[in-house]
Design a protein around this motif. Structure first.
Motif, PDB file in Angstrom:
ATOM      1  N   ILE A 168     136.531 -71.514 -46.416  1.00 54.30           N
ATOM      2  CA  ILE A 168     135.903 -70.467 -45.647  1.00 54.30           C
ATOM      3  C   ILE A 168     134.895 -69.717 -46.517  1.00 54.30           C
ATOM      4  O   ILE A 168     133.834 -69.352 -46.034  1.00 54.30           O
ATOM      5  N   ARG A 169     135.242 -69.510 -47.771  1.00 49.98           N
ATOM      6  CA  ARG A 169     134.338 -68.801 -48.678  1.00 49.98           C
ATOM      7  C   ARG A 169     133.002 -69.550 -48.801  1.00 49.98           C
ATOM      8  O   ARG A 169     131.943 -68.943 -48.809  1.00 49.98           O
ATOM      9  N   TYR A 170     133.072 -70.882 -48.877  1.00 53.03           N
ATOM     10  CA  TYR A 170     131.837 -71.681 -48.963  1.00 53.03           C
ATOM     11  C   TYR A 170     130.997 -71.495 -47.707  1.00 53.03           C
ATOM     12  O   TYR A 170     129.786 -71.311 -47.781  1.00 53.03           O
ATOM     13  N   LEU A 171     131.615 -71.555 -46.537  1.00 52.70           N
ATOM     14  CA  LEU A 171     130.877 -71.397 -45.283  1.00 52.70           C
ATOM     15  C   LEU A 171     130.221 -70.025 -45.188  1.00 52.70           C
ATOM     16  O   LEU A 171     129.080 -69.895 -44.750  1.00 52.70           O
ATOM     17  N   ARG A 172     130.937 -69.001 -45.579  1.00 47.51           N
ATOM     18  CA  ARG A 172     130.364 -67.649 -45.550  1.00 47.51           C
ATOM     19  C   ARG A 172     129.223 -67.497 -46.554  1.00 47.51           C
ATOM     20  O   ARG A 172     128.236 -66.819 -46.291  1.00 47.51           O
ATOM     21  N   GLY A 173     129.343 -68.141 -47.676  1.00 47.46           N
ATOM     22  CA  GLY A 173     128.312 -68.044 -48.708  1.00 47.46           C
ATOM     23  C   GLY A 173     127.075 -68.872 -48.439  1.00 47.46           C
ATOM     24  O   GLY A 173     126.029 -68.656 -49.047  1.00 47.46           O
ATOM     25  N   THR A 174     127.161 -69.844 -47.549  1.00 49.39           N
ATOM     26  CA  THR A 174     126.023 -70.717 -47.252  1.00 49.39           C
ATOM     27  C   THR A 174     125.575 -70.585 -45.804  1.00 49.39           C
ATOM     28  O   THR A 174     124.938 -71.477 -45.260  1.00 49.39           O
ATOM     29  N   PHE A 175     125.866 -69.471 -45.187  1.00 47.85           N
ATOM     30  CA  PHE A 175     125.546 -69.247 -43.779  1.00 47.85           C
ATOM     31  C   PHE A 175     124.058 -69.379 -43.481  1.00 47.85           C
ATOM     32  O   PHE A 175     123.666 -69.845 -42.419  1.00 47.85           O
ATOM     33  N   ASP A 176     123.206 -69.012 -44.427  1.00 43.23           N
ATOM     34  CA  ASP A 176     121.767 -69.030 -44.202  1.00 43.23           C
ATOM     35  C   ASP A 176     121.121 -70.398 -44.443  1.00 43.23           C
ATOM     36  O   ASP A 176     119.934 -70.569 -44.201  1.00 43.23           O
ATOM     37  N   LEU A 177     121.868 -71.378 -44.917  1.00 38.48           N
ATOM     38  CA  LEU A 177     121.319 -72.715 -45.129  1.00 38.48           C
ATOM     39  C   LEU A 177     121.170 -73.438 -43.790  1.00 38.48           C
ATOM     40  O   LEU A 177     122.054 -73.404 -42.939  1.00 38.48           O
ATOM     41  N   ALA A 178     120.061 -74.113 -43.619  1.00 37.78           N
ATOM     42  CA  ALA A 178     119.792 -74.837 -42.371  1.00 37.78           C
ATOM     43  C   ALA A 178     120.423 -76.231 -42.424  1.00 37.78           C
ATOM     44  O   ALA A 178     120.469 -76.862 -43.481  1.00 37.78           O
ATOM     45  N   LEU A 179     120.898 -76.687 -41.276  1.00 38.51           N
ATOM     46  CA  LEU A 179     121.398 -78.049 -41.148  1.00 38.51           C
ATOM     47  C   LEU A 179     120.197 -78.984 -41.093  1.00 38.51           C
ATOM     48  O   LEU A 179     119.278 -78.781 -40.290  1.00 38.51           O
ATOM     49  N   THR A 180     120.177 -80.001 -41.932  1.00 33.97           N
ATOM     50  CA  THR A 180     119.050 -80.915 -42.000  1.00 33.97           C
ATOM     51  C   THR A 180     119.477 -82.306 -41.565  1.00 33.97           C
ATOM     52  O   THR A 180     120.432 -82.859 -42.104  1.00 33.97           O
ATOM     53  N   LEU A 181     118.776 -82.842 -40.588  1.00 32.17           N
ATOM     54  CA  LEU A 181     118.977 -84.217 -40.149  1.00 32.17           C
ATOM     55  C   LEU A 181     117.668 -84.969 -40.362  1.00 32.17           C
ATOM     56  O   LEU A 181     116.631 -84.559 -39.846  1.00 32.17           O
ATOM     57  N   GLU A 182     117.715 -86.039 -41.128  1.00 29.74           N
ATOM     58  CA  GLU A 182     116.515 -86.820 -41.400  1.00 29.74           C
ATOM     59  C   GLU A 182     116.847 -88.297 -41.311  1.00 29.74           C
ATOM     60  O   GLU A 182     117.877 -88.741 -41.812  1.00 29.74           O
ATOM     61  N   GLY A 183     115.975 -89.045 -40.672  1.00 29.05           N
ATOM     62  CA  GLY A 183     116.117 -90.492 -40.653  1.00 29.05           C
ATOM     63  C   GLY A 183     115.313 -91.097 -41.786  1.00 29.05           C
ATOM     64  O   GLY A 183     114.242 -90.600 -42.134  1.00 29.05           O
ATOM     65  N   ASP A 184     115.841 -92.140 -42.405  1.00 23.26           N
ATOM     66  CA  ASP A 184     115.056 -92.810 -43.434  1.00 23.26           C
ATOM     67  C   ASP A 184     114.302 -93.978 -42.808  1.00 23.26           C
ATOM     68  O   ASP A 184     114.453 -94.279 -41.627  1.00 23.26           O
ATOM     69  N   SER A 185     113.485 -94.643 -43.583  1.00 24.71           N
ATOM     70  CA  SER A 185     112.636 -95.712 -43.050  1.00 24.71           C
ATOM     71  C   SER A 185     113.318 -97.076 -43.039  1.00 24.71           C
ATOM     72  O   SER A 185     112.707 -98.058 -42.631  1.00 24.71           O
ATOM     73  N   SER A 186     114.589 -97.161 -43.435  1.00 23.06           N
ATOM     74  CA  SER A 186     115.258 -98.463 -43.513  1.00 23.06           C
ATOM     75  C   SER A 186     115.587 -99.033 -42.135  1.00 23.06           C
ATOM     76  O   SER A 186     115.703-100.240 -41.970  1.00 23.06           O
ATOM     77  N   GLY A 187     115.758 -98.169 -41.130  1.00 25.22           N
ATOM     78  CA  GLY A 187     116.097 -98.650 -39.794  1.00 25.22           C
ATOM     79  C   GLY A 187     117.539 -99.088 -39.654  1.00 25.22           C
ATOM     80  O   GLY A 187     117.904 -99.771 -38.704  1.00 25.22           O
ATOM     81  N   ILE A 188     118.373 -98.689 -40.602  1.00 19.13           N
ATOM     82  CA  ILE A 188     119.784 -99.087 -40.578  1.00 19.13           C
ATOM     83  C   ILE A 188     120.632 -97.940 -40.042  1.00 19.13           C
ATOM     84  O   ILE A 188     120.586 -96.828 -40.564  1.00 19.13           O
ATOM     85  N   LEU A 189     121.391 -98.222 -38.995  1.00 21.91           N
ATOM     86  CA  LEU A 189     122.373 -97.271 -38.472  1.00 21.91           C
ATOM     87  C   LEU A 189     123.679 -97.492 -39.226  1.00 21.91           C
ATOM     88  O   LEU A 189     124.138 -98.622 -39.361  1.00 21.91           O
ATOM     89  N   LYS A 190     124.268 -96.437 -39.703  1.00 22.93           N
ATOM     90  CA  LYS A 190     125.551 -96.547 -40.409  1.00 22.93           C
ATOM     91  C   LYS A 190     126.606 -95.827 -39.582  1.00 22.93           C
ATOM     92  O   LYS A 190     126.440 -94.672 -39.224  1.00 22.93           O
ATOM     93  N   TRP A 191     127.675 -96.532 -39.284  1.00 24.34           N
ATOM     94  CA  TRP A 191     128.792 -95.978 -38.504  1.00 24.34           C
ATOM     95  C   TRP A 191     130.049 -96.047 -39.350  1.00 24.34           C
ATOM     96  O   TRP A 191     130.293 -97.032 -40.046  1.00 24.34           O
ATOM     97  N   TRP A 192     130.861 -95.014 -39.263  1.00 28.14           N
ATOM     98  CA  TRP A 192     132.175 -94.994 -39.902  1.00 28.14           C
ATOM     99  C   TRP A 192     133.202 -94.666 -38.828  1.00 28.14           C
ATOM    100  O   TRP A 192     133.034 -93.735 -38.050  1.00 28.14           O
ATOM    101  N   ILE A 193     134.247 -95.474 -38.794  1.00 27.07           N
ATOM    102  CA  ILE A 193     135.334 -95.261 -37.832  1.00 27.07           C
ATOM    103  C   ILE A 193     136.648 -95.348 -38.599  1.00 27.07           C
ATOM    104  O   ILE A 193     136.857 -96.258 -39.398  1.00 27.07           O
ATOM    105  N   ASP A 194     137.529 -94.400 -38.328  1.00 24.03           N
ATOM    106  CA  ASP A 194     138.845 -94.402 -38.961  1.00 24.03           C
ATOM    107  C   ASP A 194     139.873 -93.920 -37.945  1.00 24.03           C
ATOM    108  O   ASP A 194     139.542 -93.201 -37.003  1.00 24.03           O
ATOM    109  N   ALA A 195     141.099 -94.348 -38.127  1.00 27.13           N
ATOM    110  CA  ALA A 195     142.170 -93.942 -37.216  1.00 27.13           C
ATOM    111  C   ALA A 195     143.383 -93.474 -38.015  1.00 27.13           C
ATOM    112  O   ALA A 195     143.647 -93.967 -39.109  1.00 27.13           O
TER     113      ALA A 195
END
Length: 97
Positions: free
Chosen positions: A1-28
Motif C-alpha cells: 500500500i505504501r508503494y501505491l500511495r507513493g507512486t499515485f502520480d505516475l501514469a500507466l503506460t501501455l506501448e506496443g512494440d514493432s515485433s507484432g508478437i502477442l504474448k499471453w500468460w495463463i495460469d490456474a
C-alpha cells in the motif's frame, strides 16, 4: 500500500512494440474455492504494459492441477483468438511466436 500511495502520480503506460508478437500468460490454481473449483488468471502484452488481464473462477470442477491448467487455457482461447483476429482486421501485423 505504501508503494501505491507513493507512486499515485505516475501514469500507466501501455506501448506496443514493432515485433507484432502477442504474448499471453495463463495460469490456474487448483481447488482454491470453497466448492473445490479452480481459478484462472490470464494476461496479455504487446510490448510494455498489459492491456488485458482477467481473473476467472472456473465453471467446472477438475480432478487435478493439470486438468485445471487445461481448463484455464480453454477459458482463455476465445479471447486470444478474438484479439488476434481483431488486430488483423485493423491491419496490424501479428506474428506467430
Amino acid at each position: 500500500i505504501r508503494y501505491l500511495r507513493g507512486t499515485f502520480d505516475l501514469a500507466l503506460t501501455l506501448e506496443g512494440d514493432s515485433s507484432g508478437i502477442l504474448k499471453w500468460w495463463i495460469d490456474a490454481s487448483f481447488a482454491v474455492h470453497h466448492d473445490m473449483r479452480s481459478h484462472t488468471g490470464i494476461t496479455m502484452s504487446m510490448g510494455k504494459g498489459s492491456p488485458y488481464s482477467a481473473s476467472i473462477r472456473q465453471k467446472v470442477n477438475t480432478k487435478s492441477s493439470t486438468e485445471a491448467e487445461l481448463v484455464g487455457v480453454d477459458d482463455g482461447m476465445a479471447m486470444i483468438t478474438w484479439t488476434r483476429r481483431f488486430l488483423e482486421e485493423q491491419d496490424v501485423s501479428v506474428k506467430d511466436n
